[in-house]
Design an enzyme around this catalytic site. Sequence first.
Site: not given
Length: 1331
Positions: A1040, A1046, A1158
């Site tokens: 993705i 990561g 955020d």
Amino acid sequence: MMMDILNTQQQKAAEGGRVLAPHTISSKLVKRLSSHSSHKLSRSDLKALGGSETISDGPSQLTFKDRYVFNESLYLKKLKKTALDDYYTRGIKLTNRYEEDDGDDEIIRLSNGDRIDEDLHSGVKFFSTTPYCRKMRSDSDELAWNEIATERFKWQSMLARVLKGDIVKGEKTRIANQVKKPGLNKELSDEIWLELKAWLNGRTMQEMEQSLTYLRDSSDSVFEEIMKFQIPQGKILSLDALEAILQDLMNRYHSVVSYWPNLKKMYKDKPITNTAEFTARIDVMNSWLNFKTNLTLRRQELDDWINRFSPISSSDNCQEDFDGVPQWNCKMKILAEQLMKEKNIESIFQKKIFYPLSPWMFKLKLHFIVYRETLTKMNIKYPYERLRSLLAFPVYLIKEVILTRLSYARKLKNPTMMMIDQMIDDFNAFIRLSVQLKYTLTKYCSNLPFDVDFDPTFENTVIEAIRYLFFLLNLKLIDSSKQNFKAPDLLLKYWDHLKNTGHYINGAETVIPNEFLKLTLRLVHKLQFYLLKQQNFPPTFANASEAEKWLSSIFENLGAMKRKLNRFSNILVKAFQNSAVYQINHNAQLVKKLKDAHYFLVYSGNTFESSGVYMFAAPELLGCDNDTILRILRNKSIGCDLVPKLDIGNNLNVYDITTKETDLNILVSKGEDSKGIPYYRVVANSSSDLDRHAHQSKKKNFSTDPFDQHLDEKNNEVFELEVALSSLGALVVLYPGEPVVWDGPVYKLPGNNLFASNEMDLGKIGNPNTLILLNQGSNYALTYQIDKFNQTVGDSVSFIEKRCSLNSIESSLQKINKAYYKLTYTVLNNYKGILGSFMKQCPGNELLNSIFMFGRDFGRSFLKYNAFSSKRKYVIIFLMVKLGMNWLKFLVEECDPTDQRTFRWCVLAMDFAMQMTSGYNILALNVKQFQELKERVSVCMSLLISHFDVMGARATEAENGMQQARLNIDTEENIDEEATLEINSRLRLEAIKTLEKTMKRNPRQMGKVLDATDQGNKYLLSLASSLSNVSMRWQKRSFIGGGTFGQVYSAINLENGEILAVKEIKIHDTTTMKKIFPLIKEEMTVLEMLNHPNIVQYYGVEVHRDKVNIFMEYCEGGSLASLLDHGRIEDEMVTQVYTFELLEGLAYLHQSGVVHRDIKPENILLDFNGIIKYVDFGTARTVVGSRTRTVRNAAVQDFGVETKSLNEMMGTPMYMAPETISGSAVKGKLGADDVWALGCVVLEMATGRRPWSNLDNEWAIMYHVAAGRIPQLPNRDEMTAAGRAFLERCLVQDPTMRATAVELLIDPWMIQIREIAFGNSEKDQVPILSS
């Protein structure tokens, strides 16, 4: 109605030509909320009172919190009743049927402030084109009177003439042509070497020279020992003992070589060292020592990989022999479990097995071929046992992977279609990799003194995978309730993948044909069932337009699928028919012609001969082995290509080398493909050799590496096919019914038990006086063998038919043929039912005429593409004759003779009747039928004559009539909307209740992954001790996105089939873990306490030595930012829906004491139903937290930067609130900074522009925000007044005056969308009591 509003606004937006990407996603939610509503609120309950703390409702005073609690419960209730996409949820049951540089390009500014124009070197006149230099030209008159300047220009001109003169040019050329400086002469270099050696040994040059002379004279014994070295016959030495002997001999050789300054001197003094045999012996000993060391290292690398790949909790102590692969099994299972989590298992095999091993396998085979004779003389054997273990390792591993995947797959009951597609891809990859391994390793060992020890159950395991693959294809194509009209295309795709498998895997040659035939047969039956269902239970149509649309769809689907199935069936027939049946006309003449053509008798030891069956082989088979004869009889190459090929896309293609490619200059080079996967390819040692080798590799198929795309083999395919075809022979099985006298050559097959299989009972294929021709190799060569045989035997035999010698396959072929017959019979015999139904409901002649045309085309297709008996052919033709007669009857009795369309149809119908009654077919009609045919043809002929256009008169009259005709349509629509909506709502609620009963929930399965006794992993142990630590069987799917630490993948839970998002965080060392551990822990802490439809669901964490996997909900719709890349959201109602969902999630967060900090479009995702989800809680904090941890993320969640303190800024500047940027002590209400960020997101949805998009950098943005300014609001064309008022409440500079998320939920702009979704009926008011 809500949907009318949405449809109207969608049409307006479409006329504007703008993108409405998010519209269709969010409209799902509005539809669901409007149709599922059972508790409704009154308009008075949803009135906003601005900044007041309460709202009035009768006698009670309701706080914002009370109203939020009630609205939240109603909102959650509706979302929980959401119907999901059945691709992910519906189980399939088994049934029986992806900065421009704004600097100045023209002027380059130097550090000292000067400027240089780039046109200086462009060939254009500098002083006439550059503005700066035109000014310099205007000052040239002043420079001419300057003596210093004039002197410098003269010197400059003189220097240019000197440097550009012929003398300097010649010297430059001479210097450039000197490749190297003159070297020292040989004598001087030898003296230097001697002087250095003497100095190192503490001697004079004379002493050193005398010593070297003595040593050189005494070195003959070492050379003689090398020339005479041989391992005694029968003496068994261990690898270590042999290594010690060879290493000692090579050490003494290298010590002797140091007596000379270079090898050329040694070759001159000792000619024996320059012989080919001596050089070969040295190379053999060097290669043996190198290969032993490197193969040991490769084995150790595999062991390390296996141990590293296993989980921390694994405490298996597998004791295995170093050279024994079967003892690897206990760790194979653990490794297979871990490999199952990877999406592309082929890339894992390439990176971890094939890539490290392939260069050494290639070099070992090359050296064995080149030095085979020397190895025999020295009686040295390579370390074959270690080589065998490395060769067999991937075979054992892929077998274990298949077994593991099969065990998980068989546990799934009623898998969903998504799960079926995933498993089909998995097993197809496993089978492909298994076939490549079997082919490559068998070929690699073909000329080596050993064979690979394949696991005895390897081929059976591959066959089980093949069977299960077809089981999955059955579920997808047959047992699915949905009609799949693209099934033949899918079958053809997997046929191309699997057709050559039987050539390499024993036993698959019969499984694959039978499974394909079963699938094809079931598809034909399903097509017939679909036809009968549509004929017997047609829907009710409101008008002729609906009926015509439905019927056209039926005819298109049936016709297209029938044609595709026919084509695929013909491919199977051609691939499976391996024999031709003849009738013998002249027995003696046939035997004589076979003898004259050099055929020979194959004597089976009286197995066939006792039954009167005789076998003869073509001269091409002379000298073949027994296995070749048996392969022809058993049809081992059924379905394969004439020249079977494998497209090997990994470094298995580097393993092997042909006996003709013995050039030691061939090298192995490294590279990477577009996906970053490393690979090796074979190249030559020089450019000339490279060109030669590239040319030869096409002919010899030496390097079939797919990465070498310049090696094109197309020019060689035709020649290769011709050679293969001419080398194939055939067997002739003769069943004459009488004894045969043969005086030609005889080949006797040893043993009497070679034909124990029932498939070998060839006598059952034909009757006495019958001959059967069995071709060798691919069945595509059968036509060639038939033509060749016919030329040999002439008219002594008569051809009857082609068929398959395997009874089971031939039976399936006949069943498919019969199924096609039944399908065609059903169409031609039952068309009257559809015709009658449509004549009652929709008596449109054009629609009814299409029924006859469909039946005509269907029957013609059957007669053209299918082989059948004369009896069945007669039945179909007779039905088509009757179809033609009924077609004429319909035109005569039902159609308007004055209609021009009737004239056109008559031409088609009469032409069809003429074709079907041609020849002897006319005799099949009785007197009455013939009389009816004549009458109807007569009427049609009269109709044709009446429509003939003489001199264009009819055309002129028709044109005038058309100009005068006017169409007057008066349509009246009287629909009870309330009743329709009531029925619709009831049906939807019933479907939701049924779905809720069958929906699967993902239980949080608890488990331990870490070894609690390991004291060296305190960070991992801290994560593993979390209650959210899970243990599940899962498999990685597609990538993705990724970031600093990561990468995020989609994954599938193998235990229940659910889709997950897996964030994989690599742990390279303790420093990395120390840096990212607080981030992981903080986000886990926040996510564990949240559970809301508009917040991404957190499932747990899985901890390993080298990585941490975090499991979360998978949002297939992507991010809001990706949708806004297409432009702003034109439909304000869509913006309202999204804002409503954002506020619901934000209010939940703030009520739970969590501040996101955020919020931006990149951190807002949509699931496959279009529901908004908040993600990325790396910067979030709770009210009770003693400190704050932050992380800056991209579009995909990513753990990235180091921990920041509470006083540092968090978030993205363009979405940050003023108090956050200024560091003000006044923070306002809880989550006030989130509300500001939400307003910026809503503004971006409405305008399509980022907040502060007119500013250049983040510092400018922060300055403007801290200065008390707000982003530019949407104009009146982009948002209504209510929407702009909502934004003004979000973007208030003072955080204490800024509205909260709960207050914004009852803003008039939100009330509007809530009323549309939930209604405002007074009768359904729900009283709310104050708390």
